[in-house]
Design an enzyme around this catalytic site. Structure first.
Site, PDB file in Angstrom:
ATOM      1  N   ARG A 183       0.846  -1.200   0.000  1.00  0.00           N
ATOM      2  CA  ARG A 183       0.000   0.000   0.000  1.00  0.00           C
ATOM      3  C   ARG A 183       0.873   1.238   0.000  1.00  0.00           C
ATOM      4  O   ARG A 183       1.655   1.447   0.931  1.00  0.00           O
ATOM      5  CB  ARG A 183      -0.893   0.001   1.226  1.00  0.00           C
ATOM      6  CG  ARG A 183      -1.680  -1.292   1.325  1.00  0.00           C
ATOM      7  CD  ARG A 183      -3.086  -1.074   1.680  1.00  0.00           C
ATOM      8  NE  ARG A 183      -3.820  -2.315   1.537  1.00  0.00           N
ATOM      9  CZ  ARG A 183      -5.051  -2.485   1.975  1.00  0.00           C
ATOM     10  NH1 ARG A 183      -5.676  -1.491   2.563  1.00  0.00           N
ATOM     11  NH2 ARG A 183      -5.672  -3.626   1.792  1.00  0.00           N
TER      12      ARG A 183
ATOM     13  N   GLU B 247       0.688   4.105   0.980  1.00  0.00           N
ATOM     14  CA  GLU B 247       0.172   5.128   1.884  1.00  0.00           C
ATOM     15  C   GLU B 247       1.241   6.198   2.029  1.00  0.00           C
ATOM     16  O   GLU B 247       2.391   5.892   2.297  1.00  0.00           O
ATOM     17  CB  GLU B 247      -0.125   4.548   3.274  1.00  0.00           C
ATOM     18  CG  GLU B 247      -0.596   3.123   3.286  1.00  0.00           C
ATOM     19  CD  GLU B 247      -2.006   2.996   3.811  1.00  0.00           C
ATOM     20  OE1 GLU B 247      -2.681   4.036   3.892  1.00  0.00           O
ATOM     21  OE2 GLU B 247      -2.425   1.869   4.109  1.00  0.00           O
TER      22      GLU B 247
ATOM     23  N   ARG C 137       0.738   2.600  12.897  1.00  0.00           N
ATOM     24  CA  ARG C 137       0.013   1.367  12.577  1.00  0.00           C
ATOM     25  C   ARG C 137      -0.106   1.079  11.080  1.00  0.00           C
ATOM     26  O   ARG C 137      -0.849   0.182  10.679  1.00  0.00           O
ATOM     27  CB  ARG C 137      -1.362   1.374  13.231  1.00  0.00           C
ATOM     28  CG  ARG C 137      -2.284   2.469  12.763  1.00  0.00           C
ATOM     29  CD  ARG C 137      -3.636   2.373  13.471  1.00  0.00           C
ATOM     30  NE  ARG C 137      -4.697   2.853  12.605  1.00  0.00           N
ATOM     31  CZ  ARG C 137      -4.912   4.149  12.350  1.00  0.00           C
ATOM     32  NH1 ARG C 137      -4.150   5.077  12.886  1.00  0.00           N
ATOM     33  NH2 ARG C 137      -5.890   4.512  11.533  1.00  0.00           N
ATOM     34  N   HIS C 138       0.603   1.842  10.263  1.00  0.00           N
ATOM     35  CA  HIS C 138       0.598   1.587   8.817  1.00  0.00           C
ATOM     36  C   HIS C 138       1.995   1.241   8.319  1.00  0.00           C
ATOM     37  O   HIS C 138       2.975   1.862   8.723  1.00  0.00           O
ATOM     38  CB  HIS C 138       0.115   2.820   8.042  1.00  0.00           C
ATOM     39  CG  HIS C 138      -1.352   3.060   8.159  1.00  0.00           C
ATOM     40  ND1 HIS C 138      -1.877   3.907   9.094  1.00  0.00           N
ATOM     41  CD2 HIS C 138      -2.400   2.542   7.465  1.00  0.00           C
ATOM     42  CE1 HIS C 138      -3.211   3.909   8.972  1.00  0.00           C
ATOM     43  NE2 HIS C 138      -3.555   3.090   7.998  1.00  0.00           N
TER      44      HIS C 138
ATOM     45  N   GLU D 185      -8.303  -0.662  14.025  1.00  0.00           N
ATOM     46  CA  GLU D 185      -8.960  -1.664  13.175  1.00  0.00           C
ATOM     47  C   GLU D 185      -8.023  -2.839  12.919  1.00  0.00           C
ATOM     48  O   GLU D 185      -6.855  -2.658  12.616  1.00  0.00           O
ATOM     49  CB  GLU D 185      -9.331  -1.003  11.839  1.00  0.00           C
ATOM     50  CG  GLU D 185      -9.988  -1.954  10.857  1.00  0.00           C
ATOM     51  CD  GLU D 185     -10.111  -1.359   9.462  1.00  0.00           C
ATOM     52  OE1 GLU D 185     -10.556  -0.203   9.323  1.00  0.00           O
ATOM     53  OE2 GLU D 185      -9.759  -2.069   8.501  1.00  0.00           O
TER      54      GLU D 185
ATOM     55  N   SER E 296     -11.230  -5.979   8.026  1.00  0.00           N
ATOM     56  CA  SER E 296     -12.400  -5.523   7.267  1.00  0.00           C
ATOM     57  C   SER E 296     -12.933  -6.710   6.489  1.00  0.00           C
ATOM     58  O   SER E 296     -12.150  -7.502   5.943  1.00  0.00           O
ATOM     59  CB  SER E 296     -12.036  -4.412   6.287  1.00  0.00           C
ATOM     60  OG  SER E 296     -11.917  -3.190   6.976  1.00  0.00           O
TER      61      SER E 296
ATOM     62  N   ARG F  60      -0.754  -5.995  12.668  1.00  0.00           N
ATOM     63  CA  ARG F  60      -1.641  -5.338  13.647  1.00  0.00           C
ATOM     64  C   ARG F  60      -2.091  -6.341  14.708  1.00  0.00           C
ATOM     65  O   ARG F  60      -2.269  -5.985  15.870  1.00  0.00           O
ATOM     66  CB  ARG F  60      -2.852  -4.727  12.954  1.00  0.00           C
ATOM     67  CG  ARG F  60      -2.466  -3.509  12.170  1.00  0.00           C
ATOM     68  CD  ARG F  60      -3.645  -2.604  11.942  1.00  0.00           C
ATOM     69  NE  ARG F  60      -3.271  -1.543  11.034  1.00  0.00           N
ATOM     70  CZ  ARG F  60      -4.132  -0.721  10.478  1.00  0.00           C
ATOM     71  NH1 ARG F  60      -5.429  -0.851  10.728  1.00  0.00           N
ATOM     72  NH2 ARG F  60      -3.707   0.228   9.664  1.00  0.00           N
TER      73      ARG F  60
HETATM   74  P1  ATP Z   1      -6.966   1.615   7.940  1.00  0.00           P
HETATM   75  O1  ATP Z   1      -8.270   2.340   7.758  1.00  0.00           O
HETATM   76  O2  ATP Z   1      -6.679   1.276   9.361  1.00  0.00           O
HETATM   77  O3  ATP Z   1      -5.827   2.271   7.235  1.00  0.00           O
HETATM   78  P2  ATP Z   1      -7.917  -0.025   5.822  1.00  0.00           P
HETATM   79  O4  ATP Z   1      -9.387  -0.003   6.072  1.00  0.00           O
HETATM   80  O5  ATP Z   1      -7.346   0.874   4.780  1.00  0.00           O
HETATM   81  O6  ATP Z   1      -7.133   0.205   7.203  1.00  0.00           O
HETATM   82  P3  ATP Z   1      -8.276  -2.615   4.682  1.00  0.00           P
HETATM   83  O7  ATP Z   1      -8.167  -2.309   3.244  1.00  0.00           O
HETATM   84  O8  ATP Z   1      -9.611  -2.748   5.280  1.00  0.00           O
HETATM   85  O9  ATP Z   1      -7.452  -1.499   5.489  1.00  0.00           O
HETATM   86  O10 ATP Z   1      -7.348  -3.896   4.985  1.00  0.00           O
HETATM   87  C1  ATP Z   1      -7.721  -4.950   5.853  1.00  0.00           C
HETATM   88  C2  ATP Z   1      -6.775  -5.010   7.055  1.00  0.00           C
HETATM   89  O11 ATP Z   1      -5.407  -5.057   6.635  1.00  0.00           O
HETATM   90  C3  ATP Z   1      -6.860  -3.781   7.959  1.00  0.00           C
HETATM   91  O12 ATP Z   1      -7.925  -3.889   8.870  1.00  0.00           O
HETATM   92  C4  ATP Z   1      -5.514  -3.818   8.637  1.00  0.00           C
HETATM   93  O13 ATP Z   1      -5.499  -4.745   9.706  1.00  0.00           O
HETATM   94  C5  ATP Z   1      -4.591  -4.341   7.547  1.00  0.00           C
HETATM   95  N1  ATP Z   1      -3.927  -3.237   6.860  1.00  0.00           N
HETATM   96  C6  ATP Z   1      -4.411  -2.495   5.847  1.00  0.00           C
HETATM   97  N2  ATP Z   1      -3.537  -1.570   5.450  1.00  0.00           N
HETATM   98  C7  ATP Z   1      -2.459  -1.716   6.230  1.00  0.00           C
HETATM   99  C8  ATP Z   1      -1.199  -1.043   6.307  1.00  0.00           C
HETATM  100  N3  ATP Z   1      -0.907  -0.049   5.488  1.00  0.00           N
HETATM  101  N4  ATP Z   1      -0.307  -1.468   7.230  1.00  0.00           N
HETATM  102  C9  ATP Z   1      -0.602  -2.482   8.058  1.00  0.00           C
HETATM  103  N5  ATP Z   1      -1.768  -3.150   8.040  1.00  0.00           N
HETATM  104  C10 ATP Z   1      -2.687  -2.786   7.138  1.00  0.00           C
HETATM  105 MG    MG Z   2     -10.712  -1.474   6.458  1.00  0.00          MG
END
Ligand code: ATP
Ligand code: MG
Length: 434
Positions: free
Chosen positions: A211, A213, A219-220, A357, A360, A408
């Protein structure tokens, strides 16, 4: 190494060869000690200078800390030694000398900042409390695999180099694939759905997700590991049950099999296993409870996504793992199914730890026409996803699933402050090496 004995297995009277790192040296004049450390523990090696060969004493005591030695000798009982036994050496081999100056101190006497630790992970993992995190991480993944097997799932591996993204274009890492643009996969979402519709029915995958980001948060990560589940003929309730099962199994496994590691982390006393019956709040209830606290500046209304702050407020309120269910359809991705009797309401859910979180998921849209509509509503071109959508014309059963961030999970189980603590070599805005 043939004939090697782990330090933890050395018993009085044994003739052994132990091998490991020089943890500590203490020279008291006529007598000197060296503490040798291996993965199983530590053992004292005693040098009586007047009674031993000079070369032998010199070899042992000249080795700098963290040098790798192999020591052969007799194990003796010694109540004053840290483990109650010591080795009286007959021969010592220096297998690898260490520099006198080290970038960080594995004995932990001098604290190092996280970046220094991440730059020197090999040395960092020589500390018991750091090694413990990764032993526990492995145990958590084992527990997840066992739980999935008990749920009748088959482990799959799907491509990480892909032609299109699924979770929104901005978070994609582009790469060049034989002259064509491709991307690192953000999620195995579409592939695992395709496999739920195959003869496998129930599948899971533990693999990397990428990702792009922009923000650095505790936490990312830009490269994370996702624990993914997808089950044919499952609805969102059954999917939530599976997320609960994997989470509680992780805690159970750590409590049962990682006592030594929890000890090293100073957590053995107060390690709590959740009961596995996580409250399931609707999104609407979640908004009400957050608003009722009066702790946010804004008043949340239907359709708002929950900010990090809102998640914290609610997490404090609930005080344990919980689900947020029945999200507005507009904030969930196209592949999430709406409720049959209400198109505005989705079957999407998040599983939350009070701090953040974790998961999902949701039931998936398995009707071909509805799926195509969803793509268009999200501004995606269904043509680009034809490999996926066409399988929905050949008998795609109703199905549901979720993705859980492995780091996480480890981070929350071990109450780590920063997600990077749960990754050997984290990828973030500052880190591409090592
Ligand atoms: P957040 O809103 O916390 O950034 P997200 O809703 O974008 O998460 P999802 O696409 O729902 O993330 O991904 C499912 C799961 O994967 C998340 O609940 C989280 O536990 C994990 N996850 C997602 N993106 C990341 C990241 N950049 N780093 C670590 N864990 C991640
Ligand atoms: Mg999510």
């Amino acid at each position: 190494m043939e004939g090697r004995t782990y330090t933890a297995d050395a018993e009085p009277g044994d003739e052994v060869t132990v091998a490991g790192w020089v943890h500590e040296k203490r020279d008291l004049g006529g007598i000197a000690f060296l503490i040798l450390r291996d993965t199983s523990g530590k053992i004292q090696v005693k040098f009586e200078k007047d009674e031993m060969d000079d070369d032998l004493v010199e070899t042992g005591l000249d080795a700098h800390r963290e040098s790798v030695l192999s020591v052969s000798g007799t194990v003796k009982e010694e109540p004053r030694a840290p483990t109650g036994v010591e080795v009286v050496p007959e021969s010592i081999d220096v297998l690898a000398a260490a520099d006198p100056e080290l970038p960080l101190d594995p004995s932990g006497k001098v604290d190092a900042e996280l970046p220094t630790r991440l730059d020197n992970r090999t040395l960092d993992l020589r500390k018991d409390e750091v090694k413990a995190i990764f032993e526990i991480r492995a145990e958590i993944l084992r527990a997840a695999r066992d739980t999935f097997r008990a749920l009748g799932c088959t482990e799959i591996n799907t491509p990480k180099i892909v032609a299109t993204g699924t979770e929104g274009g901005t978070e994609l890492f582009p790469i060049t694939y034989f002259g064509e643009e491709a991307f690192m996969n953000q999620s195995p979402q579409l592939f695992k759905q395709l496999m739920a519709g195959s003869g496998l029915e129930r599948v899971f995958e533990i693999g990397p997700i990428f990702r792009a980001e922009e923000h650095n948060t505790p936490r990312h990560l830009n490269e994370a590991h996702s624990i993914d589940f997808e089950g044919a003929f499952c609805d969102h309730h059954e999917a939530m049950d599976a997320a609960e099962a994997v989470t509680t199994a992780a805690y159970d496994a750590v409590a049962e099999n990682c006592e030594e590691q929890l000890e090293a982390l100073g957590m053995a006393e107060e390690f709590d296993v959740p009961d596995g019956d996580f409250p399931r709040l609707s999104y609407e209830e979640a908004l009400e409870r957050i608003n009722a606290t009066g702790e946010l500046d804004e008043h949340l209304v239907w359709g708002d996504d929950l900010s990090t702050e809102a998640e914290h407020v609610l997490g404090q309120e609930v005080g344990e793992h919980y689900f947020i269910t029945d999200w507005p359809s507009e904030v969930k991705p196209f592949y999430i199914k709406d409720h049959d009797d209400d198109e505005e309401l989705s079957t999407g859910f998040d599983m939350m730890h009070p701090r953040m979180e974790l998961v999902s998921g949701g039931a998936r849209e398995h009707r071909h026409e509805k799926l195509i509509e969803g793509f268009e509503q999200q501004g995606l071109d269904p043509e680009e996803f034809e490999y996926y959508t066409k399988m929905f014309r050949y008998g795609m059963p109703p199905h549901a699933g979720w993705g859980m961030g492995a780091e996480r999970l480890v981070m929350t189980v071990l109450e780590l402050e920063n997600i990077r603590e749960a990754v050997l070599f984290p990828r973030d805005r500052q880190r591409l090496s090592p």
